[in-house]
Design a protein around this motif. Structure first.
Motif, PDB file in Angstrom:
ATOM      1  N   ARG A  69      -7.816   1.336   4.427  1.00 18.11           N
ATOM      2  CA  ARG A  69      -8.207   0.944   3.061  1.00 18.11           C
ATOM      3  C   ARG A  69      -9.717   0.901   2.898  1.00 18.11           C
ATOM      4  NH1 ARG A  69      -3.403  -2.426   3.559  1.00 18.11           N
ATOM      5  NH2 ARG A  69      -4.598  -4.116   4.486  1.00 18.11           N
ATOM      6  N   LEU A  81     -13.636   6.781  -0.654  1.00 25.31           N
ATOM      7  CA  LEU A  81     -12.952   7.878  -1.327  1.00 25.31           C
ATOM      8  C   LEU A  81     -13.738   9.173  -1.147  1.00 25.31           C
ATOM      9  CD1 LEU A  81     -11.943   6.157  -4.693  1.00 25.31           C
ATOM     10  CD2 LEU A  81     -10.504   6.526  -2.674  1.00 25.31           C
ATOM     11  N   LEU A  99      -3.940   7.604   4.650  1.00 23.00           N
ATOM     12  CA  LEU A  99      -5.268   7.909   4.112  1.00 23.00           C
ATOM     13  C   LEU A  99      -5.156   8.960   3.014  1.00 23.00           C
ATOM     14  CD1 LEU A  99      -8.324   7.638   4.130  1.00 23.00           C
ATOM     15  CD2 LEU A  99      -8.398   9.342   5.976  1.00 23.00           C
ATOM     16  N   GLN A 152      -2.718   9.430   1.042  1.00 24.44           N
ATOM     17  CA  GLN A 152      -2.209   8.747  -0.152  1.00 24.44           C
ATOM     18  C   GLN A 152      -3.329   7.986  -0.849  1.00 24.44           C
ATOM     19  OE1 GLN A 152       1.160   6.456   1.478  1.00 24.44           O
ATOM     20  NE2 GLN A 152       2.524   7.797   0.331  1.00 24.44           N
ATOM     21  N   ALA A 153      -4.166   7.298  -0.057  1.00 27.94           N
ATOM     22  CA  ALA A 153      -5.285   6.551  -0.643  1.00 27.94           C
ATOM     23  C   ALA A 153      -6.254   7.495  -1.342  1.00 27.94           C
ATOM     24  CB  ALA A 153      -6.003   5.761   0.450  1.00 27.94           C
ATOM     25  N   TRP A 154      -6.420   8.698  -0.797  1.00 31.01           N
ATOM     26  CA  TRP A 154      -7.291   9.709  -1.404  1.00 31.01           C
ATOM     27  C   TRP A 154      -6.620  10.432  -2.570  1.00 31.01           C
ATOM     28  CZ3 TRP A 154      -9.574  12.450   3.559  1.00 31.01           C
ATOM     29  CH2 TRP A 154     -10.645  11.685   4.053  1.00 31.01           C
ATOM     30  N   GLU A 155      -5.333  10.126  -2.791  1.00 29.68           N
ATOM     31  CA  GLU A 155      -4.554  10.742  -3.862  1.00 29.68           C
ATOM     32  C   GLU A 155      -4.512  12.269  -3.730  1.00 29.68           C
ATOM     33  OE1 GLU A 155      -6.020   9.275  -7.603  1.00 29.68           O
ATOM     34  OE2 GLU A 155      -5.308   7.255  -7.229  1.00 29.68           O
TER      35      GLU A 155
END
Length: 292
Positions: free
Chosen positions: A15, A19, A195, A197-200
């Motif tokens: 997290r 980005l 990661l 997913q966090a970066w989309e």
């Protein structure tokens, strides 16, 4: 084996990772589409002065040996190709991850980028042998990203490589992923997936990261891509890897369901990977790119 970090500690580390830059994120989104136009890539690059300068330095490097200097973004993108442009943007945006020393895998600084670049080139070449249409650009991008989870887990796996290799020799664990999970409660494919997913990132790229060592577990619609990255990763390890986990994973021969690849074609692909890798790596080094 004793757990040296809690799963929650690792999830928090994921997290905390910044980005991607807007340019890198947009280019990766485009790479997962079937119908994008090269002009869209050019427009993204033109809005990023640093990326523009980087690409012009790379394309005009001695490694490419162009007779006439390239001075426009349009020509630079056309010559390098959209997949390489996206890879360079990603490397520039996340250089702290790709260029770090992988202490947990006994890999030197830059080893992750070198392995990912080889995998990307191999996956791109493998895609050309697909029995059904598979985007070579998408395979290249997935290859660039596939092992990013190692940069996360490395900090939590320090000094454990000898123990993991010993457990493999003693058949106490199935493969290196199994060892990671037993030590940390998570392996590098899952860490990279979270990661992504966090970066989309697009779903195709997320799943290629998650299942590149276990391609048969990927959703059926994505298995051709995942198998291309799976085989590309193993070829990249054969081409040259300095990490402790090199060739410590199993080949899933299910790739033959999706690709017409003879042993001779695999050997030829390995030669092409080494040649293309050498050219691009030299160009990046001459341009002063931090990932080189």
């Amino acid at each position: 084996m004793e757990t040296c970090a809690t799963r929650e500690t690792i999830l928090q580390a994921i997290r905390d990772i910044p980005l991607l830059s807007p340019s890198a994120a947009q280019l990766l989104q485009l790479s997962a589409q079937d119908d994008y136009d090269i002009q869209e890539v050019i427009d993204i690059v033109k809005c990023d002065a640093a990326l523009t300068a980087r690409l012009l330095k790379i394309v005009n490097s001695v490694a490419y040996g162009l007779v006439h200097q390239v001075t426009s973004v349009d020509r630079a993108v056309s010559y390098l190709g959209e997949r390489v442009v996206a890879g360079i943007a990603l490397a520039d945006s996340a250089s702290a991850l790709f260029d770090k020393e992988l202490q947990g895998y006994e890999g030197p600084a830059g080893e992750l980028w070198a392995h990912d670049l080889r995998t990307a080139i191999a996956a791109r070449e493998i895609a050309r042998y697909a029995k059904s249409p598979l985007s070579a650009d998408l395979a290249f991008t997935a290859g660039i990203l596939h092992a990013v989870g190692k940069a996360i887990l490395s900090d939590f796996l320090k000094q454990t490589a000898p123990e993991l290799l010993g457990s493999l020799d003693g058949h106490e664990i199935h493969d290196y992923l199994d060892g990671e999970r037993r030590l940390l409660g998570i392996d590098h494919t899952e860490a990279g997936y979270l990661l992504a997913q966090a970066w989309e990132l697009p779903e195709a790229l997320q799943l290629a990261i998650r299942w590149h060592h276990q391609p048969a577990q990927a959703p059926a619609a994505f298995q051709p891509l995942v198998y291309a990255v799976h085989l590309g990763c193993l070829l990249a390890m054969m081409a040259g890897s300095q990490s402790a986990d090199a060739l410590q994973y199993h080949l899933d021969k299910g790739y033959s369901d999706y690709f017409d690849l003879s042993p001779e074609q695999i050997a030829l692909t390995l030669l092409e990977v080494n040649e293309a890798f050498s050219t691009l790596q030299h160009a990046l080094h001459e341009s002063g790119d931090p990932i080189s």
